[in-house]
Enzyme design. Structure first.
Site, PDB file in Angstrom:
ATOM      1  N   VAL A 396       0.831  -1.204   0.000  1.00  0.00           N
ATOM      2  CA  VAL A 396       0.000   0.000   0.000  1.00  0.00           C
ATOM      3  C   VAL A 396       0.870   1.259   0.000  1.00  0.00           C
ATOM      4  O   VAL A 396       0.571   2.237  -0.686  1.00  0.00           O
ATOM      5  CB  VAL A 396      -0.937  -0.006   1.224  1.00  0.00           C
ATOM      6  N   ASP A 397       1.938   1.226   0.767  1.00  0.00           N
ATOM      7  CA  ASP A 397       2.834   2.371   0.878  1.00  0.00           C
ATOM      8  C   ASP A 397       3.465   2.705  -0.472  1.00  0.00           C
ATOM      9  O   ASP A 397       3.422   3.855  -0.943  1.00  0.00           O
ATOM     10  CB  ASP A 397       3.920   2.043   1.902  1.00  0.00           C
ATOM     11  N   ASP A 398       4.059   1.707  -1.112  1.00  0.00           N
ATOM     12  CA  ASP A 398       4.639   1.923  -2.440  1.00  0.00           C
ATOM     13  C   ASP A 398       3.590   2.373  -3.434  1.00  0.00           C
ATOM     14  O   ASP A 398       3.850   3.234  -4.279  1.00  0.00           O
ATOM     15  CB  ASP A 398       5.272   0.624  -2.939  1.00  0.00           C
TER      16      ASP A 398
END
Length: 655
Positions: A396-398
């Site tokens: 999710v972060d990437d």
């Protein structure tokens, strides 16, 4: 706190000269050119990702476990291990940190396997340090599992993790779907290894009995770390289960083993490996050997190739990375260079950026299977991995970082990528409004009490830093997608609740409160929260309060061990990457004209190296707070550049 005596010589010069002669412009140009030089012809950036000595030591241990010893490579890894030993004989989890007994035991064993004499000065110092800590029996669970495989401790020294766990229903208190992706990929092949009580080939039959204060077979305190009532209850159940293990029908064990095998084989992920992380990849490789896959088997061969792709080999030294970070590095490099290009409008830079963005767009995971679908079965794919490929586990972060870079390109070419990314990121929101890195509602905190979880990192709950970046992206999509407002409002409310009393935010995936505060303030800026908002003003006051006299910022990983307010945001030295993060955070909060920002920019200009980059020796992020840390070799390259470029845009105006 910044002192009035801080020098502003570089900036004073900068703003009294023509733009193209300013030190600020020269610093940006040099860093930009060097970053562009490091772009791969395919369009991506990837920098080394270094961990502590556990990973290279485990590579040597793997070679001896399998009896696949490359003596030349082993010698280079041994050189690396010796070079990273501390003066007291120990091995730390991060640069400048205290010695860690588990890391030191593995490094000592690896060096002994590599041929180092136990009476050599460095080995003697390591051994004495280990014994002073209570001996190898005090090492963590994963180290004790390794020692059990090498027949150095009895199997009762490790948690009981039978492969029959694979057959448990989802409603059961423990289930694979209730733990993080990294836990699943590490544990499933480990179930096979532990259930079969495998034995390392260990061709030289080298042991480490000298590292124990009590003979391993007589030791009775392997689980002294279990302190809570729930933990002790689970430990008692484990012991009962171990006694009953001989009663498990062979057919049940066979069925469970087949399910575990099929699970990890489906996720082998080609040359990028199971979970695309070293521990899972090694466990899978050794489990394939245990299950009878011959060396010539294509899957086994590719599994080994995946591990070897993590090696960084120099002329005299070598180490193994825990994983690689091309999507993350390319996304953040793109954001930094996009900030540069807002001012310069350089066609060559624009072409390089577009090449990188197209590479990122090609890596989007759309219809591939994923473990996240268990909680979101009707959600279409649209995320990105952290590594070159990790089809079951988009991050999710990437995804938020990459999608932000694609959105800033402002071209219809990426509209479909953005549509999918928006839907996927919005759909991965947890019930409390926050975002985890890979999973939804991965908040079964009681599981951190099981004896296996002595590392405290079994779960992937929502965190402020990931949530801040999701807010940053989703807020920018709000004009296209008004239906996102409830998602955005819940995420912002979550972040408000997560703010620390001193005004900072915790950084789960980067060191630490400076990193977390940077992420959230960029999100708040994108969401249009007024700069006068009390939460923003508290964050600004905190950032200014931890600025060092030299104008920079620096925070060490001790803040994961001691989170007291007086320790947050503080390090004995400033770092370029954290100075960049603090500057970006302050500018997002409307502080571009403050003396603190000017001093931070001056610090970056003064400390830039001849090659155009900066040099931070410290580790920059936790893999798992308190037990595993990372050094992203790209952080001291793109974060300072990003900060300087934004400062120039704020001072001179965007073209």
């Amino acid at each position: 706190m910044l002192k009035e005596a801080t020098a502003f010589s570089a900036l004073d010069t900068a703003f009294h000269q023509p733009y193209n002669e300013s030190p600020l412009d020269n610093a940006i140009r040099r860093a930009k050119q060097e970053l562009l030089r490091l772009q791969h012809p395919s369009g991506y950036w990837v920098f080394e990702l270094e961990a502590d000595c556990t990973i290279p030591a485990e590579y040597i241990l793997m070679m001896h476990y399998m009896d696949e010893i490359d003596t030349r490579l082993q010698s280079k890894i041994a050189n690396y291990l010796r070079a990273h030993q501390q003066e007291d004989g120990s091995y730390p989890l991060f640069f400048g940190g205290p010695g860690d007994i588990s890391c030191t035991v593995k490094a000592y064993y690896a060096l002994k396997l590599a041929g180092d004499d136990i009476d050599a000065p460095h080995m003697k110092k390591a051994r004495e340090w280990i014994l002073a800590q209570g001996g190898a029996a005090r090492a963590n669970v994963f180290t004790r599992i390794m020692m059990a495989m090498f027949e150095q401790v009895p199997w009762r020294a490790v948690p009981f993790i039978p492969v029959e766990i694979m057959l448990l229903p989802r409603w059961f208190p423990f289930h694979l779907d209730k733990v993080s992706y990294w836990s699943r990929t590490v544990m499933v092949p480990l179930f096979i290894l532990c259930s079969n009580k495998v034995k390392a080939r260990n061709p030289s039959k080298i042991g480490i009995r000298e590292l124990f204060t009590v003979p391993p077979e007589k030791e009775r305190n392997y689980f002294s770390h279990v302190k809570t009532p729930l933990g002790k209850c689970i430990l008692a159940l484990e012991r009962i289960g171990r006694l009953m293990e001989p009663l498990i029908p062979k057919a049940v064990r066979r069925k469970a083993t087949e399910k575990a095998r099929d699970w990890f084989m489906a996720r082998l992920n080609g040359v990028d490996g199971l979970g695309a992380i070293f521990p899972a990849m090694v466990n899978a490789y050794e489990a394939m050997d245990c299950l009878g896959f011959p060396p010539e088997d294509e899957n086994r061969r590719i599994a080994k190739e995946a591990i070897d792709r993590l090696l960084v080999i120099g002329e005299d030294s070598a180490y193994c990375q825990p994983c690689v970070s091309p999507i993350w590095d390319t996304g953040l490099s793109s954001l930094a260079l996009q900030e540069v290009n807002k001012f310069e409008k350089d066609p060559q830079l624009a072409d390089a950026l577009m090449k990188g963005l197209r590479w990122l767009a090609s890596k989007q995971l759309t219809d591939e299977p994923g473990d996240w679908r268990v909680n979101r079965p009707n959600l279409e794919g649209g995320g990105w991995a952290f590594q070159f490929a990790n089809t079951y586990y988009p991050d999710v972060d990437d995804s938020a970082v990459v999608a932000q870079a694609l959105a800033q390109a402002e071209t219809p070419e990426f509209d479909e990528n953005l549509r999918r990314a928006t839907n996927w990121i919005a759909g991965m929101q947890s019930d409390n409004g926050g975002y985890g890195a890979f999973d939804v509602n991965n908040t079964h905190y009681y599981l951190n009490h099981i004896p296996f979880a002595d590392h405290g990192a079994l779960l992937d709950p929502p965190t402020a830093d990931v949530s801040g970046r999701c807010v940053m992206f989703l807020a920018g999509m709000l004009k296209r997608r008004p239906d996102l407002k409830p998602v955005l409002d819940r995420a912002i409310e979550y972040l408000r609740k997560e703010q620390e009393p001193d005004g900072s935010w915790f950084g789960r995936w980067g060191t630490n409160y400076i990193y977390g505060t940077w992420s959230v303030l960029l999100g708040f800026e994108a969401a249009g929260i007024p700069k006068t908002d009390p939460s923003i003003q508290r964050a600004v006051a905190w950032l200014k309060s931890v600025q060092r006299p030299d104008g920079g910022w620096g925070e060490d990983n001790f803040t994961y061990h001691d989170a007291s307010p007086e320790k947050r945001g503080r390090f004995h030295t400033s770092t370029a990457f954290q100075t960049g993060l603090a500057l970006l955070a302050l500018m997002a909060a409307g502080e571009a004209d403050s003396p603190e920002v000017e001093a931070g920019v001056d610090y970056l200009i003064r400390t830039q190296k001849a090659d155009g980059f900066w040099k931070d020796e410290c580790f920059t992020a936790p893999g798992f707070p308190r037990v595993f840390y990372l050094k992203y070799h790209g952080y001291d390259k793109f974060f300072p550049l990003w900060a300087l470029a934004r400062y120039r845009n704020e001072r001179y105006g965007k073209a």
